[in-house]
Design a protein around this motif. Structure first.
Motif, PDB file in Angstrom:
ATOM      1  N   CYS A 114     -67.011  53.664 -37.740  1.00  7.93           N
ATOM      2  CA  CYS A 114     -67.587  52.872 -36.651  1.00  7.93           C
ATOM      3  C   CYS A 114     -66.659  51.735 -36.245  1.00  7.93           C
ATOM      4  O   CYS A 114     -65.975  51.150 -37.077  1.00  7.93           O
ATOM      5  CB  CYS A 114     -68.911  52.252 -37.088  1.00  7.93           C
ATOM      6  N   ASP A 117     -77.218  49.439 -34.246  1.00  3.13           N
ATOM      7  CA  ASP A 117     -77.112  50.059 -32.927  1.00  3.13           C
ATOM      8  C   ASP A 117     -78.388  49.714 -32.169  1.00  3.13           C
ATOM      9  O   ASP A 117     -79.436  50.318 -32.402  1.00  3.13           O
ATOM     10  CB  ASP A 117     -76.954  51.576 -33.041  1.00  3.13           C
ATOM     11  N   GLU A 144     -64.630  50.999 -40.297  1.00  6.69           N
ATOM     12  CA  GLU A 144     -63.818  52.126 -39.812  1.00  6.69           C
ATOM     13  C   GLU A 144     -63.579  53.143 -40.919  1.00  6.69           C
ATOM     14  O   GLU A 144     -63.707  54.345 -40.714  1.00  6.69           O
ATOM     15  CB  GLU A 144     -62.499  51.618 -39.235  1.00  6.69           C
ATOM     16  N   VAL A 153     -72.850  48.269 -33.142  1.00  8.76           N
ATOM     17  CA  VAL A 153     -72.076  49.508 -33.145  1.00  8.76           C
ATOM     18  C   VAL A 153     -72.722  50.490 -32.172  1.00  8.76           C
ATOM     19  O   VAL A 153     -73.878  50.367 -31.808  1.00  8.76           O
ATOM     20  CB  VAL A 153     -71.998  50.167 -34.541  1.00  8.76           C
ATOM     21  N   SER A 203     -73.628  54.111 -32.512  1.00  5.23           N
ATOM     22  CA  SER A 203     -73.696  55.181 -33.510  1.00  5.23           C
ATOM     23  C   SER A 203     -73.766  56.547 -32.880  1.00  5.23           C
ATOM     24  O   SER A 203     -73.733  57.552 -33.543  1.00  5.23           O
ATOM     25  CB  SER A 203     -74.906  54.972 -34.422  1.00  5.23           C
TER      26      SER A 203
END
Length: 141
Positions: free
Chosen positions: A109, A56, A104, A139, A141
């Motif tokens: 995520c 992230d 996932e 991602v 987060s």
């Protein structure tokens, strides 16, 4: 020089459970030339794995999972290890699809900008057939 010539005298599956273990009686070409003596070696047939390091960039954090690993426990170490998100590549799946699915399932995520870090590599080639395809992905987060 990389030895290319391998002569297999016998191959047998000596264990079939969560993993499969095959025992080989073989000899192989030596670096200095010629063939070596016959040896017996066991190989854990593990398959191929895909792993992803979710990053992230907004929070400057990576997402890891913590899992119990019996190999670490058997070696006398803390068996709860921090790891990349990973999974076994099943028939018909690509490494990228495994990363997306496992992210996932394991951490909830959604991956974007999935990029390969390296070509598949052997994690422990002295005893295991497993290869790992390693990725990085963005991602939120």
């Amino acid at each position: 020089m990389h030895p290319q010539l391998v002569e297999v005298f016998k191959r047998e599956t000596v264990y079939q459970g969560y993993f499969r273990v095959d025992r080989y009686q073989l000899r192989h070409e030596q670096f200095v030339g010629g063939m070596g003596n016959a040896v017996v070696r066991e190989v854990v047939e593990r398959g191929q794995v895909a792993a992803v390091l979710p990053v992230d960039p907004d929070t400057e954090r990576v997402i890891l999972i913590e899992q119990f690993r019996p190999g670490a426990w058997a070696a006398g170490h803390n068996p709860w290890l921090l790891e990349c998100v990973a999974g076994i590549i099943e028939a018909g799946e690509t490494a990228a699809q495994v990363c997306i699915r496992e992210a996932e399932e394991e951490v909830g995520c959604v991956l974007t900008n999935l990029l390969p870090i390296t070509a598949p590599f052997f994690s422990s080639p002295g005893a295991c057939s497993e290869t790992v395809a390693l990725f990085c992905a963005r991602v939120d987060s």
